[in-house]
Design a protein around this motif. Sequence first.
Motif, short mmCIF file in Angstrom:
data_model
loop_
_atom_site.label_atom_id
_atom_site.label_comp_id
_atom_site.label_asym_id
_atom_site.label_seq_id
_atom_site.Cartn_x
_atom_site.Cartn_y
_atom_site.Cartn_z
N SER A 44 106.95 59.60 9.75
CA SER A 44 108.34 59.32 10.12
C SER A 44 108.91 58.15 9.32
CB SER A 44 108.42 59.01 11.62
OG SER A 44 107.93 60.10 12.38
N ILE A 45 108.08 57.16 9.04
CA ILE A 45 108.55 56.01 8.26
C ILE A 45 108.93 56.44 6.85
CG2 ILE A 45 107.82 53.82 7.26
CD1 ILE A 45 106.11 53.41 9.78
N VAL A 46 108.13 57.29 6.25
CA VAL A 46 108.45 57.78 4.90
C VAL A 46 109.78 58.50 4.90
CG1 VAL A 46 107.72 59.36 3.09
CG2 VAL A 46 106.05 57.89 4.19
N VAL A 47 110.03 59.30 5.93
CA VAL A 47 111.31 60.02 6.01
C VAL A 47 112.47 59.05 6.16
CG1 VAL A 47 112.65 61.66 7.38
CG2 VAL A 47 110.24 62.10 6.93
N VAL A 68 114.81 45.54 7.71
CA VAL A 68 115.30 46.76 8.39
C VAL A 68 114.20 47.80 8.45
CG1 VAL A 68 116.93 48.68 8.20
CG2 VAL A 68 117.71 46.34 7.81
N VAL A 69 113.49 47.97 7.34
CA VAL A 69 112.40 48.95 7.32
C VAL A 69 111.31 48.56 8.30
CG1 VAL A 69 110.59 49.98 5.89
CG2 VAL A 69 112.89 49.71 4.97
N ALA A 70 110.99 47.24 8.37
CA ALA A 70 109.95 46.78 9.29
C ALA A 70 110.34 47.04 10.74
CB ALA A 70 109.66 45.30 9.05
N VAL A 71 111.61 46.73 11.09
CA VAL A 71 112.06 46.96 12.48
C VAL A 71 111.99 48.45 12.82
CG1 VAL A 71 114.05 46.84 14.01
CG2 VAL A 71 113.49 44.90 12.56
N GLY A 75 109.60 50.34 15.66
CA GLY A 75 110.15 51.25 16.66
C GLY A 75 109.49 52.62 16.62
N VAL A 76 109.25 53.11 15.41
CA VAL A 76 108.60 54.42 15.27
C VAL A 76 107.20 54.39 15.84
CG1 VAL A 76 107.68 56.05 13.59
CG2 VAL A 76 110.01 55.21 13.34
N VAL A 77 106.45 53.31 15.55
CA VAL A 77 105.08 53.21 16.05
C VAL A 77 105.06 53.12 17.56
CG1 VAL A 77 103.02 51.75 16.07
CG2 VAL A 77 104.19 52.20 13.92
#
Length: 535
Positions: A44-47, A68-71, A75-77
């Motif tokens: 999901s992070i790659v997407v 932003v990517v880290a937040v 959230g995804v994890v």
Amino acid sequence: MTSPGLPPTPPYAGPSYPAPVPPAEPEGRQRLHPLSPLLNGAKSIVVIVAALSWQTFNQLGAAHFAMVVAVLAIGVVIFSVIGWWSTGYHVVGRELRITEGLIWRRNRAIPLDRLQAVELRRPLLAQLTGLAELRLEVVGGGKTEAPLAYLTVRDAAALRERLLALSGRTTAPAPGTTTADPAANAAAPPMEAPLYRVRNQDLLVSQLLTPQALFLPIGIAWVSAQFVFEGSWTFIGIASTVTAMAGVLLQPIRRVLRDWDFRAARDPEQRLVLHYGLVETRSQVVPLHRVQTVRVTWPLLWRAKRWLNLRLDIAGYSGPEPGDDKASDRLMPVGDIGTARALVAAVFPGVDLTALATSPPPARARWLHPFALRFYGAGLTPDVFVSRSGRVTREMSLVPYARLQSVRVVQGPLQRQLRLATVYADTAGGRAGIARDRDLAEAWALAEQLALRARQARGLSAGPGFSAGPGFSAQPVGFGSPAQAAGPGSPAQSAFPAVPPGSVPPGSVPAGGGYPPPGPGAPDDETYWQRPSQS
């Protein structure tokens, strides 16, 4: 009556009535591997990162963009962990029950008697972490019913064997024995009898002999010439050209990565076991009774090297679209006729690929196929229904009679004018054997024979072979030498047995040959297929 101090005797207990067996302890719900949230979250992070445009990166800067990517990643994890905690599976009787969802609970019960296939897949991240994914295919399912991602390789292989055993496809493995998957127990001695292994060099050459690879240098030369003559090149032009070139190259590359180190073997349960893949490895167990059709293909550019490929239509898998690289239907990615002959005989015992005679449509069908008529054909053998087609890419389909689900006779408007019809032999695998543009009377007689032989094969034969019933011979049908009947485009051979004069009503079979009439004891409804339309 019971004696004082003794437990009561259950009713009907005695020498003639054994004591009832206490019910087994219910199995508790099992969870997936604890690393599953990380693997699912990584995808999901790659997407998400791919969805963020280059313009967003320029506006926020590198530091803020990373925040932003880290937040989003956190959230995804978190959501993945919550999903993992609320997901579980357990086997109850002959059902696999899967529970998932926190806010919206979803409970699924999959009857194992409908289970057709369990495939073990290992994407790249799963290979790095020692995990695997199970994909279940059931009868009538349009997609994978219950992907269990992820389990350890050992647990996934053991669960696959257990589900197949409960579904009645094989026998349950004895406690303490190793599984048929070598990845599950690398130290165990091999238990599979090898049938075929692709030469990776041939696999690479075969993908170079494709239209995409053949015309790629021409496209690059044309683009270079445009750049030289125009002297300028816009950003949009460069991006579109690179995208087009990548799209052309990706399909052969995906095929090489998909079929790398392809191996076919037979396990102790006499099932077909397939292992293949480089970036994503797959281990597939195919019980032979699930194979509906074998398709043999001769691509145009492969004929100089006398190569062909074999594909399977398997019950339980939705019918793949043409060019679908993710379909699980390979039997031989590339090989010669000798290897193909051995593999076909392993899947359909008694079938010789080089001795399958077919007969072409009548000459008046040339109005519908002015240049490719001689490449169409159909034939009946004691074991399979054979059909062939294709001028550029030639294809032959082998359909066992026991796998037929329905028989159709179809006429289009032009066919009605020419008194032709097409016969479809439908299977549960999504594809059909097709006898195109046959004489109308021959089409009805062929449909009658297919229906009769399908009933005979299901009723008298337990395997894919065919036991001859009354009314037709068990000897191979067709005339001419096996070498003449070996491949599509061979000289016209008669693939149907001759009929004694006067044994069939006039007009029900084509002149000069046809199909034997039903023998004594044949069902009365067989006369339906002997009524060719006179309009």
